[in-house]
Each structure stands twice: as structure tokens, then as C-alpha cells.
Design an enzyme around this catalytic site. Structure first.
Site, mmCIF file in Angstrom:
data_model
loop_
_atom_site.group_PDB
_atom_site.id
_atom_site.type_symbol
_atom_site.label_atom_id
_atom_site.label_comp_id
_atom_site.label_asym_id
_atom_site.label_seq_id
_atom_site.Cartn_x
_atom_site.Cartn_y
_atom_site.Cartn_z
ATOM 1 N N ASP A 191 4.856 0.644 12.095
ATOM 2 C CA ASP A 191 3.628 0.029 11.572
ATOM 3 C C ASP A 191 3.469 -1.420 12.000
ATOM 4 O O ASP A 191 2.443 -2.037 11.714
ATOM 5 C CB ASP A 191 3.591 0.111 10.043
ATOM 6 C CG ASP A 191 3.404 1.533 9.563
ATOM 7 O OD1 ASP A 191 3.578 1.786 8.365
ATOM 8 O OD2 ASP A 191 3.112 2.399 10.416
ATOM 9 N N ARG B 154 0.087 14.367 12.953
ATOM 10 C CA ARG B 154 0.529 14.268 11.548
ATOM 11 C C ARG B 154 0.893 15.660 10.977
ATOM 12 O O ARG B 154 0.298 16.144 10.018
ATOM 13 C CB ARG B 154 -0.520 13.590 10.683
ATOM 14 C CG ARG B 154 -1.048 12.276 11.207
ATOM 15 C CD ARG B 154 -0.010 11.196 11.398
ATOM 16 N NE ARG B 154 0.536 10.644 10.183
ATOM 17 C CZ ARG B 154 0.011 9.632 9.506
ATOM 18 N NH1 ARG B 154 -1.103 9.099 9.924
ATOM 19 N NH2 ARG B 154 0.585 9.181 8.420
ATOM 20 N N LYS C 186 0.849 -1.210 0.000
ATOM 21 C CA LYS C 186 0.000 0.000 0.000
ATOM 22 C C LYS C 186 0.877 1.250 0.000
ATOM 23 O O LYS C 186 0.659 2.172 -0.789
ATOM 24 C CB LYS C 186 -0.883 -0.004 1.244
ATOM 25 C CG LYS C 186 -1.544 1.337 1.565
ATOM 26 C CD LYS C 186 -2.442 1.268 2.767
ATOM 27 C CE LYS C 186 -1.720 1.501 4.074
ATOM 28 N NZ LYS C 186 -1.442 2.912 4.398
ATOM 29 N N ASN C 187 1.888 1.279 0.869
ATOM 30 C CA ASN C 187 2.659 2.508 1.073
ATOM 31 C C ASN C 187 3.709 2.757 -0.004
ATOM 32 O O ASN C 187 4.334 3.812 -0.016
ATOM 33 C CB ASN C 187 3.296 2.512 2.468
ATOM 34 C CG ASN C 187 2.238 2.665 3.549
ATOM 35 O OD1 ASN C 187 1.071 2.945 3.251
ATOM 36 N ND2 ASN C 187 2.628 2.458 4.791
ATOM 37 N N CYS D 169 -4.849 12.449 12.783
ATOM 38 C CA CYS D 169 -5.618 11.202 12.684
ATOM 39 C C CYS D 169 -5.525 10.492 14.036
ATOM 40 O O CYS D 169 -5.040 11.041 15.016
ATOM 41 C CB CYS D 169 -5.067 10.322 11.564
ATOM 42 S SG CYS D 169 -3.434 9.674 11.918
ATOM 43 N N ARG E 274 -8.479 -0.497 5.127
ATOM 44 C CA ARG E 274 -7.615 0.521 4.505
ATOM 45 C C ARG E 274 -6.299 -0.095 4.043
ATOM 46 O O ARG E 274 -5.666 0.377 3.110
ATOM 47 C CB ARG E 274 -7.317 1.655 5.494
ATOM 48 C CG ARG E 274 -8.468 2.616 5.734
ATOM 49 C CD ARG E 274 -8.035 3.732 6.661
ATOM 50 N NE ARG E 274 -6.740 4.241 6.226
ATOM 51 C CZ ARG E 274 -5.810 4.674 7.084
ATOM 52 N NH1 ARG E 274 -6.025 4.653 8.384
ATOM 53 N NH2 ARG E 274 -4.649 5.136 6.638
HETATM 54 C C1 EPZ Z 1 4.379 6.950 6.286
HETATM 55 O O1 EPZ Z 1 3.616 8.005 6.850
HETATM 56 C C2 EPZ Z 1 3.444 5.751 6.242
HETATM 57 N N1 EPZ Z 1 2.289 6.059 5.412
HETATM 58 C C3 EPZ Z 1 2.989 5.401 7.664
HETATM 59 O O2 EPZ Z 1 2.206 4.207 7.573
HETATM 60 C C4 EPZ Z 1 4.227 5.098 8.507
HETATM 61 O O3 EPZ Z 1 3.824 4.840 9.838
HETATM 62 C C5 EPZ Z 1 5.174 6.310 8.478
HETATM 63 O O4 EPZ Z 1 5.516 6.624 7.115
HETATM 64 C C6 EPZ Z 1 6.462 6.038 9.237
HETATM 65 O O5 EPZ Z 1 7.114 4.942 8.684
HETATM 66 C C7 EPZ Z 1 2.415 6.027 4.074
HETATM 67 O O6 EPZ Z 1 3.474 5.775 3.537
HETATM 68 C C8 EPZ Z 1 1.173 6.315 3.283
HETATM 69 P P1 EPZ Z 1 6.490 10.357 8.298
HETATM 70 P P2 EPZ Z 1 4.209 9.522 6.844
HETATM 71 O O7 EPZ Z 1 6.348 11.617 7.548
HETATM 72 O O8 EPZ Z 1 4.898 9.791 5.575
HETATM 73 C C9 EPZ Z 1 6.660 13.438 11.870
HETATM 74 C C10 EPZ Z 1 0.304 2.850 7.865
HETATM 75 O O9 EPZ Z 1 -0.108 2.284 8.892
HETATM 76 N N2 EPZ Z 1 6.498 14.471 10.823
HETATM 77 O O10 EPZ Z 1 7.719 9.537 8.128
HETATM 78 O O11 EPZ Z 1 3.098 10.436 7.234
HETATM 79 C C11 EPZ Z 1 5.345 12.709 12.142
HETATM 80 O O12 EPZ Z 1 4.575 13.430 13.073
HETATM 81 C C12 EPZ Z 1 0.812 4.285 7.943
HETATM 82 O O13 EPZ Z 1 0.370 2.304 6.737
HETATM 83 C C13 EPZ Z 1 6.680 15.812 11.174
HETATM 84 O O14 EPZ Z 1 6.964 16.133 12.315
HETATM 85 O O15 EPZ Z 1 5.249 9.411 8.022
HETATM 86 C C14 EPZ Z 1 5.790 11.398 12.699
HETATM 87 O O16 EPZ Z 1 6.104 11.592 14.071
HETATM 88 C C15 EPZ Z 1 0.607 4.906 9.326
HETATM 89 N N3 EPZ Z 1 6.525 16.764 10.210
HETATM 90 C C16 EPZ Z 1 7.101 11.124 11.962
HETATM 91 O O17 EPZ Z 1 7.507 12.387 11.408
HETATM 92 C C17 EPZ Z 1 6.203 16.436 8.916
HETATM 93 O O18 EPZ Z 1 6.094 17.352 8.075
HETATM 94 C C18 EPZ Z 1 6.947 10.087 10.854
HETATM 95 O O19 EPZ Z 1 6.221 10.684 9.851
HETATM 96 C C19 EPZ Z 1 6.006 15.073 8.585
HETATM 97 C C20 EPZ Z 1 6.164 14.105 9.553
#
Ligand code: EPZ
Length: 423
Positions: A305, A121, A22-23, A116, A397
Site C-alpha cells: 500500500d 482480488r 481505515k484497514n 478491482c 476512500r
Molecule cells: C488488505 O486487502 C488491505 N485492505 C489492502 O489495502 C492491502 O493492500 C492488502 O490487505 C495487503 O496488505 C483492507 O484491509 C481493507 P490480502 P486484502 O487478502 O485483505 C491474494 C488499501 O489500499 N488473495 O492480504 O484483500 C490477493 O490476490 C487496500 O487500503 C488470494 O489469492 O488483501 C493478493 O494477491 C488495497 N486469495 C494477496 O492475496 C484470497 O482468497 C493479498 O491479499 C485472498 C487474497
């Protein structure tokens, strides 16, 4: 309201094929906007999140149709329209689409995706990264308005190795003159898959999988046919389920190095795992040992995850485990439902202490997020007696037909639809 009815306490046996990731598929669908030529995404998973992304690209004027298991996308005509909150609300991580729209149209408008179930996020890294490429960004009453008329390539440092922000910048740089360099890029396998996809379109992305990614912009990208990587989290979920229930299962269509952080920790619980090509075989007795400490972090560390699924299996482990969630500030919501099943879990901020119990018992439980829902299914499969799992739209999802997949392994699990008249 649909629900899953699960009669637990049975070992899982047989073999199963892992769905496409998915990701990886989500940013690849977004990247289709980078070309006006047709794209075929092979073996595309049929998931609510994928449908949400398809809705977004259709909203922008692209054609996207499923043909069997393949998804055909053609963004010949892209109209820049506000990606409204109805669309971003269903898929908060869709913020990474800004990069591809800006590459193609130099203008983009998207409603702030908001938080969420698992956390706020924030999108500050996305915004600061695009600003480093000279995108002018303003927030107009919750709509993020991007003007990329003066976009130019640059070196961009990410304060945190954000997966989505890295994907956004890769797509933003793909058609920009010169080299865009992302420093402290995310190293997840899904990043490598997106790079491979952009290169299959004629792009020039190097260094993906490492902390520094270089994107040399090209004038035009062409269509292609692409099969994204297998889903490492779905694979890990199967393995965690067998560790909790006991049994012997061969999980096919995996990339072993993608799940090494998962398999190594399952071995520490006493499960026996062996790799044969692109398959992993697991044998477990259903009495896992506790893990002294389990910490989530960015790839290649243990993936966030998989945190809920491991908490479920550690709930029936011998001994106590400490789980530290370093990525998301609110990712233990599901534990209250495990406690209803007899689990002994104490949560304080980003730490959960799991005191293993001999057995869980069936209960009426409700999923509140995707991976938390997967954890409840694992717990119900391991528990004695019947469980009814509500909120399965969250599970749908990310897991394709979960009841079909686990029934094939001997689980007694069925989906019951219609309006619920009581537990
Ligand atoms: C991706 O989300 C995945 N989703 C998530 O999977 C996964 O948990 C996450 O990466 C971490 O591996 C998809 O790929 C669609 P991040 P993403 O930006 O890109 C902080 C699932 O269950 N952050 O790496 O949103 C954020 O708050 C989902 O399939 C900021 O602070 O993750 C978090 O603490 C859930 N500022 C950390 O970084 C930003 O601008 C990780 O976020 C962006 C993120």
C-alpha cells in the site's frame, strides 16, 4: 466532477496528526455484528470506505450513527439478507464480514465482490478457510450462500497469509465452541488491532501478530468502547511526500514499529528521520537518492500500500530504482499518469524501472485507485507548475480531507467541485 488543483514545487513544513487506520476500522465495524450490545468506535475516520462498510451493517439491520468523530454501532437485531453487489462493489474487501455474520446467525449471503483496479482480488482463501470450519458454501449465480449450521472449530492453514481471510476466520471462530487455530495467519498490525477489539468484547484471541493465531470461542461477547490504531499508510504517505518535495514535518499519532519498513527505506533515500514517542520527524532536501530495489511483501516487509507513493518520490530521485510488486498483479496503473508529468518509468508485469528525473512538471492527471491517487498527489506536490487531479473519489476512500491536511503543511492544494467543463 470534483478535482484537486495543486501548485507544486513547494517544501512541506509543520506538523500533522495521523487519522485512525481505515484497514483496522473496517474489520472492527464488521466485528460489531458479533454482539447485540452497543459499541463505540472512537475517532473513526470519515472516509468513503468507512461509509460503505456502515451501509453494509445497516443493510443487515444494525444501527450505526456518527456522533462527532465517534461511530456508535448496535447490532441488537441482525437480519440475514443478501449483501448485494451494489454494496460489495463499493468495498470488495468486505468479504471478511462473512465470518461475523456466520458467528451470529449461522447463515450468510453475499454477492461475489469481484476484482478491482489493482487486481482480480480472488476469495478462494476465504472460502477454503470457512469450509475448513465446516461451513457449507455454494455459489448461486454470483451469490455466495453460506450455511454454518454445522460450523465447528478446527485448525485452518492459509496457503497465503491473506489479511482479509485471517480476519474472516478470527471472527468466524470468536463464538465457536473450542479452539480455532489459524496457521500462516497474516501478521499485519491491523490483525492485532482486530484481536484486541474482540478481546475487549470479552473474546479470547491469542497469537495475533504472529503466524499462528488461536481463537477460543466464548458463549457471548459484550459491548465496548474502542479506539483503533493510527493509519500506518497515511503516516507513510506524509513521509513520502516530504521526501519528494523537501521540507521538515513532524508526523504525530504514529506507532513507530508499524512504519519501520517505511522509515528505514526513506533513510536510504537520504531523508533524515527521528522518532520521538508516538511522533516521527522528517527533514528532507527534495533530492532523494534512488533505491536499487524495492520489493513489496507481507508485514513486516515493505507494504504494497506504499508502493505507488514510493514510485512517485523515486521518479524525482538521483539514479534508477527497480520496484517489484509481489502482492497485486495490476498495481502500476498510476505510472502512466506520472509519465505524463515527465517521469521516466518502464513497467513489465510486476516490475517497474524508475529512472529518476530532475523535475516533474504539472499536468492534468487522473487517479484510478486509492494509493495510485495518493502517488499522483505526491508527484503534483513535487512538480513544477500546476496539476489538476481527477478521480479524487478514489483518494477520498482512504484519505480524510487530503487537501486540508496538506494545506496545513504549506501545500497549495484546493478541491474544486461541480461538473467539469474542461481541464
Ligand atoms: C488488505 O486487502 C488491505 N485492505 C489492502 O489495502 C492491502 O493492500 C492488502 O490487505 C495487503 O496488505 C483492507 O484491509 C481493507 P490480502 P486484502 O487478502 O485483505 C491474494 C488499501 O489500499 N488473495 O492480504 O484483500 C490477493 O490476490 C487496500 O487500503 C488470494 O489469492 O488483501 C493478493 O494477491 C488495497 N486469495 C494477496 O492475496 C484470497 O482468497 C493479498 O491479499 C485472498 C487474497
Amino acid at each position: 466532477m470534483q478535482k484537486l488543483i495543486i501548485d507544486g514545487g513547494r517544501p512541506l513544513r509543520g506538523e500533522v496528526e495521523v487519522q485512525t487506520a481505515k484497514n483496522a476500522t473496517l474489520p472492527i465495524i464488521a466485528a460489531c455484528i458479533l454482539t447485540d450490545e452497543p459499541i463505540v468506535i472512537e475517532n473513526c475516520p470519515r472516509l468513503n470506505d468507512i461509509d460503505a462498510m456502515v451501509d453494509i451493517v445497516r443493510h443487515l439491520g444494525c444501527r450505526a450513527e456518527f456522533s462527532g468523530n465517534d461511530l456508535k454501532v448496535c447490532c441488537k437485531d441482525v437480519t440475514v439478507d443478501v449483501i448485494n453487489s451494489d454494496l460489495t462493489g463499493k468495498l470488495r474487501s468486505s468479504i471478511f464480514i462473512l465470518g461475523s455474520i456466520l458467528s451470529r446467525c449461522r447463515k450468510a449471503y453475499i454477492s461475489h465482490p469481484g476484482g478491482c483496479e489493482i487486481g482480480l482480488r480472488p476469495i478462494d482463501l476465504h472460502i477454503s478457510g470457512l469450509k475448513a470450519l465446516s461451513v457449507n458454501i455454494e455459489d448461486d449465480c454470483g451469490v455466495i450462500c453460506c450455511d454454518g449450521s454445522d460450523m465447528k472449530s478446527a485448525i485452518v492453514n492459509l496457503d497465503f497469509a491473506s489479511v482479509g481471510a485471517t480476519e474472516n476466520l478470527m471472527m468466524a471462530g470468536a463464538l465457536l465452541d473450542g479452539d480455532t487455530v489459524i496457521v500462516n495467519a497474516a501478521r499485519e498490525p491491523e490483525i492485532v488491532d482486530l484481536a484486541d477489539f474482540i478481546n475487549a468484547m470479552g473474546g479470547k484471541v491469542s497469537g495475533a501478530g504472529g503466524s499462528v493465531i488461536r481463537i477460543t470461542g466464548v458463549k457471548k461477547l459484550h459491548g465496548c468502547t474502542y479506539r483503533p490504531m493510527p493509519d500506518r499508510i497515511v503516516a507513510g504517505t506524509y513521509l513520502a511526500a516530504v521526501t519528494a518535495t523537501g521540507g521538515s514535518v513532524t508526523v504525530k499519532n504514529v506507532v513507530p514499529e508499524h512504519i519501520f519498513g517505511i522509515t528505514e527505506r526513506l533513510k536510504k533515500t537520504g531523508a533524515k528521520l527521528s522518532v520521538r514517542g508516538n511522533a516521527v520527524r522528517i527533514v528532507a532536501d527534495g533530492n532523494p537518492r534512488a533505491l536499487h530495489k524495492l520489493e513489496t511483501n507481507v508485514y513486516p516487509a515493505f507494504p504494497t500500500d506504499m508502493q505507488p507513493q514510493f514510485c512517485a518520490l523515486l521518479s524525482v530521485a538521483t539514479g534508477s530504482s527497480v520496484i517489484v510488486e509481489n502482492l497485486f498483479e495490476n498495481r502500476f496503473g498510476y505510472t502512466s499518469e506520472l509519465v505524463r508529468m515527465g517521469a521516466s518509468i518502464t513497467v513489465k508485469d510486476r516490475i517497474a524501472v524508475v529512472a529518476g528525473v530532475d523535475k516533474l512538471h504539472g499536468a492534468s492527471i487522473k487517479a484510478c485507485d486509492l494509493r495510485g491517487g495518493a502517488a499522483l498527489v505526491i508527484a503534483a506536490l513535487a512538480a513544477e507548475g500546476r496539476s489538476v487531479v481527477y478521480g479524487i473519489e478514489h483518494i477520498d476512500r482512504g484519505y480524510e480531507n487530503i487537501e486540508r491536511e496538506y494545506s496545513a503543511l504549506g501545500a497549495v492544494i484546493k478541491r474544486v467541485g461541480g461538473r467539469d467543463i474542461g481541464a
